[in-house]
Design an enzyme around this catalytic site. Structure first.
Site, short mmCIF file in Angstrom:
data_model
loop_
_atom_site.label_atom_id
_atom_site.label_comp_id
_atom_site.label_asym_id
_atom_site.label_seq_id
_atom_site.Cartn_x
_atom_site.Cartn_y
_atom_site.Cartn_z
N CYS A 2 -8.69 10.84 -1.86
CA CYS A 2 -7.80 9.66 -1.71
C CYS A 2 -6.06 9.99 -2.36
CB CYS A 2 -8.25 8.25 -2.17
SG CYS A 2 -7.75 7.00 -1.30
N ARG A 27 -4.82 2.72 -4.07
CA ARG A 27 -5.51 3.23 -2.83
C ARG A 27 -7.15 2.82 -2.85
NH1 ARG A 27 -3.75 8.17 -0.16
NH2 ARG A 27 -1.20 8.01 -0.05
N TRP A 75 -12.14 9.11 -2.93
CA TRP A 75 -12.96 8.46 -2.18
C TRP A 75 -14.20 9.14 -1.50
CZ3 TRP A 75 -14.07 7.29 3.23
CH2 TRP A 75 -15.13 6.39 3.33
N ASN A 104 -7.21 15.74 0.39
CA ASN A 104 -7.14 14.87 1.07
C ASN A 104 -7.36 15.15 2.66
OD1 ASN A 104 -6.75 13.21 -1.13
ND2 ASN A 104 -4.47 12.65 -0.61
N GLY A 105 -8.30 14.25 3.10
CA GLY A 105 -8.81 14.63 4.62
C GLY A 105 -9.77 15.06 5.01
N GLU A 485 -6.91 -16.63 14.73
CA GLU A 485 -6.49 -16.20 13.31
C GLU A 485 -5.11 -16.93 13.07
OE1 GLU A 485 -5.95 -13.88 9.71
OE2 GLU A 485 -7.87 -14.72 10.97
N LYS A 489 -4.71 -19.18 9.51
CA LYS A 489 -3.57 -19.01 8.48
C LYS A 489 -2.90 -20.11 8.46
CE LYS A 489 -4.46 -14.82 7.26
NZ LYS A 489 -5.72 -15.47 7.52
N GLU A 492 -4.91 -22.46 6.29
CA GLU A 492 -5.22 -22.15 4.77
C GLU A 492 -3.99 -22.39 4.01
OE1 GLU A 492 -8.41 -18.37 4.79
OE2 GLU A 492 -5.96 -17.94 5.79
N HIS A 508 -10.33 -28.57 30.21
CA HIS A 508 -11.56 -28.95 29.57
C HIS A 508 -11.80 -29.91 28.34
CE1 HIS A 508 -13.21 -26.61 33.03
NE2 HIS A 508 -12.50 -25.56 32.55
N LYS A 607 -10.33 -15.48 -2.97
CA LYS A 607 -10.02 -14.08 -2.29
C LYS A 607 -11.34 -13.53 -1.89
CE LYS A 607 -7.53 -11.21 -0.62
NZ LYS A 607 -6.70 -11.40 0.71
#
Length: 612
Positions: A2, A27, A75, A104-105, A485, A489, A492, A508, A607
């Protein structure tokens, strides 16, 4: 992947490397390590599973001292998060190795290369693709005695995406880096130089950076300084001064974390795409070793999630059926395990979660593992979470810490992950991806930047909602989940009651609610359903409703007292759900600010929902 940090200095670099790793913790990662060349020219390495603090604790018991070193937070992709799989990886006959590399990758062709090396007598200590790179470079160095040439020779043999930093005991004042599909920057100091995957890691030591471009190779060395090569030729790249670098856990210039996280979306989506696209295709290995083989067998998809993540899954259903031809079912996790589920043959089970600890989603995964699914894939933002550990495969989004309770950047990075999954499944079914779509995906961060320029006009528009108690959101096709969504929001964080409907459902029932006191918000990309949507909007206007429309910049809707239109940048219709999410997020944010609510910590919400 990462995070990468490397340093060549006239001082001990252990502290520089550790601080750089700490600055990359946002990250997400599951192990960390560093290696230095000491004064005797010996390579010394320390690694630890878990947080950088665990590595720091080990180093407190036995510090590593040297003027050149490389470090990494990992990671897990190839190999579980064990210390033996942590970076740096080494190669060479000396005790502790002669060469060290961080990466990385994903190296796509590592398996045949590994078999080739094993046939030559190389013994591997890890399960990673990165160790293959280490041994290839060491073998090439033995033939040339030149680290830069050895790296260039190796790069010609590997396929996939990478950012690399390499050092060798026999080149004691030299670090070589390279990038393809994964970012790498060079930090320019005074008589010292650095490499990192993110400029934030190096702000402790410099504010001057050279951003390497695709295919660049860089050599840091005493005497020669910083040399950059492209296609084997020496070139020059511009040096840039980094002017701002707020910590991930700081609001910085923003009033609230939510606003900051809305504006971070172009960057985190770029990070989520990083190293996962090659040419006009998605790298299936982005989902883990063996994913390509599994994907080739998939005939159906079940997506299970909660809340915002559920809306992402609803968008993905349209994509999977349209682009990959795969029947797809999307279900709320809290309901899924309380019914008798019928699993069609060769069905892939997909879970979505920002935290990876959502109780209902975890329970659904555990129930699914008792059924006859082909395999379980998690799309998640937190490495090492329960969801990623218990799934067969995982795709990590790179949203970074999301502190605002109302999810913003986690949602859009999930959408990007789901689109990459869709394209990967399409590829394994023998259908090439449209090059134009993959290119539009690459350009998505820049398009989102343009959408964020709508912030000020949306703030002005939000004043029309300050005294409202109800709102209705409309969308068609892939925009219906985005309307859901948007409504979520608004409710919320502003506590305004909001509902969302497919626009065709107005007649309808919902039309009974429409009057001058009910604002109606619609999303209108320029797609095949636009004309249908226009007719639905006329139904609202005919009943005195107040319309607020976010429309493609090429769509003409006119203007009137009861109709306000804000134009959104043009984009490929497949990517439109991601783009149209941003103005709805901004609208909810500005309405909440006007109403004086606690934007980042709305009442009654958490959260990470870790209870059923």
């Amino acid at each position: 992947m990462c995070g990468i940090v490397a340093a060549l200095a006239a001082r001990n670099v252990q502290g520089i490397l550790l601080e750089g790793l700490k600055r990359l913790e946002y990250r997400g990662y599951d192990s960390a390590g560093l290696a230095v060349l000491n004064a005797d020219g010996e390579l010394r390495r320390q690694r630890a599973v878990g947080k950088v603090a665990a590595l720091e604790e080990k180093l407190a018991q036995g510090a590593l001292s040297g003027h050149i070193g490389i470090a990494h937070t990992r990671w897990a992709t190839h190999g579980k998060p064990f210390e033996v799989n942590a970076h740096p990886h080494v190669a060479g006959d000396a005790a502790g190795g002669c060469l060290a590399v961080v990466h990385n990758g994903i190296i796509e062709n590592f398996e045949p290369l590994k078999r080739e090396l094993e046939a030559d007598g190389v013994v591997f200590e890890s399960e990673t693709d990165t160790e293959v790179v280490a041994h290839l470079i060491e073998r090439a160095f033995g033939e040339t005695g030149d680290l830069l040439a050895a790296v260039q020779t190796t790069l010609a043999r590997i396929d996939g995406a990478y950012a690399l930093a390499v050092m060798h005991a026999e080149a004691p004042r030299e670090i070589v880096g390279a990038r393809k599909g994964s970012p790498l920057v060079v930090g320019v100091g005074i008589d010292e130089s650095f490499i990192a995957s993110d400029a934030l890691a190096l702000l402790q030591v410099t504010d001057r950076f050279i951003y390497l471009q695709e295919g660049d190779v860089v050599r840091l060395s005493d005497g020669r300084g910083i040399e950059i090569f492209a296609a084997g030729e020496r070139i020059e790249r511009s040096t840039h001064t980094y002017e701002h670098g707020d910590a991930a856990a700081s609001r910085g210039e923003y009033r609230h974390f939510m606003l900051k996280e809305i504006h971070e979306q172009p960057a985190v989506i770029a990070a989520t795409l990083e190293g996962r696209l090659s040419g006009s295709r998605v790298l299936e290995s982005s989902f883990g070793v063996g994913a390509k083989t599994l994907f080739a067998r998939v005939e159906q998809v079940h997506i299970i999630a909660c809340g915002t993540s559920y809306h992402a899954g609803m968008v993905a259903r349209y994509w999977l059926e349209k682009l990959a031809g795969l029947p797809t079912q999307v279900e709320v996790a809290s309901e899924y395990r309380y019914r008798d589920v019928v699993v069609p043959k060769n069905t892939l089970f997909v879970t979505l979660s920002q935290s990876g600890e959502t109780a209902d989603t975890l329970a659904a995964l555990r129930y699914a593992k008792t059924l006859d699914y082909l395999g379980a894939l998690a799309i998640c933002n937190v490495p090492g979470s329960s969801l990623t550990r218990e799934s067969d495969f995982a795709l990590m989004t790179q949203a970074g810490p999301e502190i605002g309770v109302a999810s913003t950047k986690a949602f859009t990075t999930q959408l990007v992950g789901l689109l990459m999954l869709t394209l990967s499944l399409r590829q394994t079914r023998g259908d090439a991806c449209e090059a134009a779509l993959v290119q539009a995906l690459r350009e998505l961060p820049a398009t989102l930047d343009r959408a964020l320029e709508m912030d000020a006009p949306i703030a002005e528009l939000s004043e029309a909602f300050a005294e409202k108690h109800h709102a209705l959101f409309l969308g068609r096709g892939t925009q219906f989940p985005i309307a859901l969504e948007g409504a979520l929001k608004l409710k919320e964080i502003s506590y305004i009651h909001a509902e969302a409907y497919p626009a065709g459902e107005l007649k309808h029932g919902p039309l009974a609610l429409v009057d001058a006191d009910m604002p109606v918000i619609a999303v209108a990309p320029n797609d095949e359903l636009l004309e249908k949507l226009k007719s639905n909007l006329q139904e609202v206007r005919a009943r005195g409703g107040q319309l607020f429309v976010f429309a493609d910049e090429g769509v003409a809707l006119g203007s009137a007292d009861e109709l306000r239109v804000l134009h959104v940048p043009r984009i490929d219709e497949i990517l439109a759900p991601i783009l149209y999410t941003l103005p709805l997020q901004l609208l909810s944010y500005h309405v909440a600010v006007l109403k004086g609510t606690d934007v980042d910590q709305p009442r009654n919400l958490a959260k990470s929902v870790t209870v059923e």
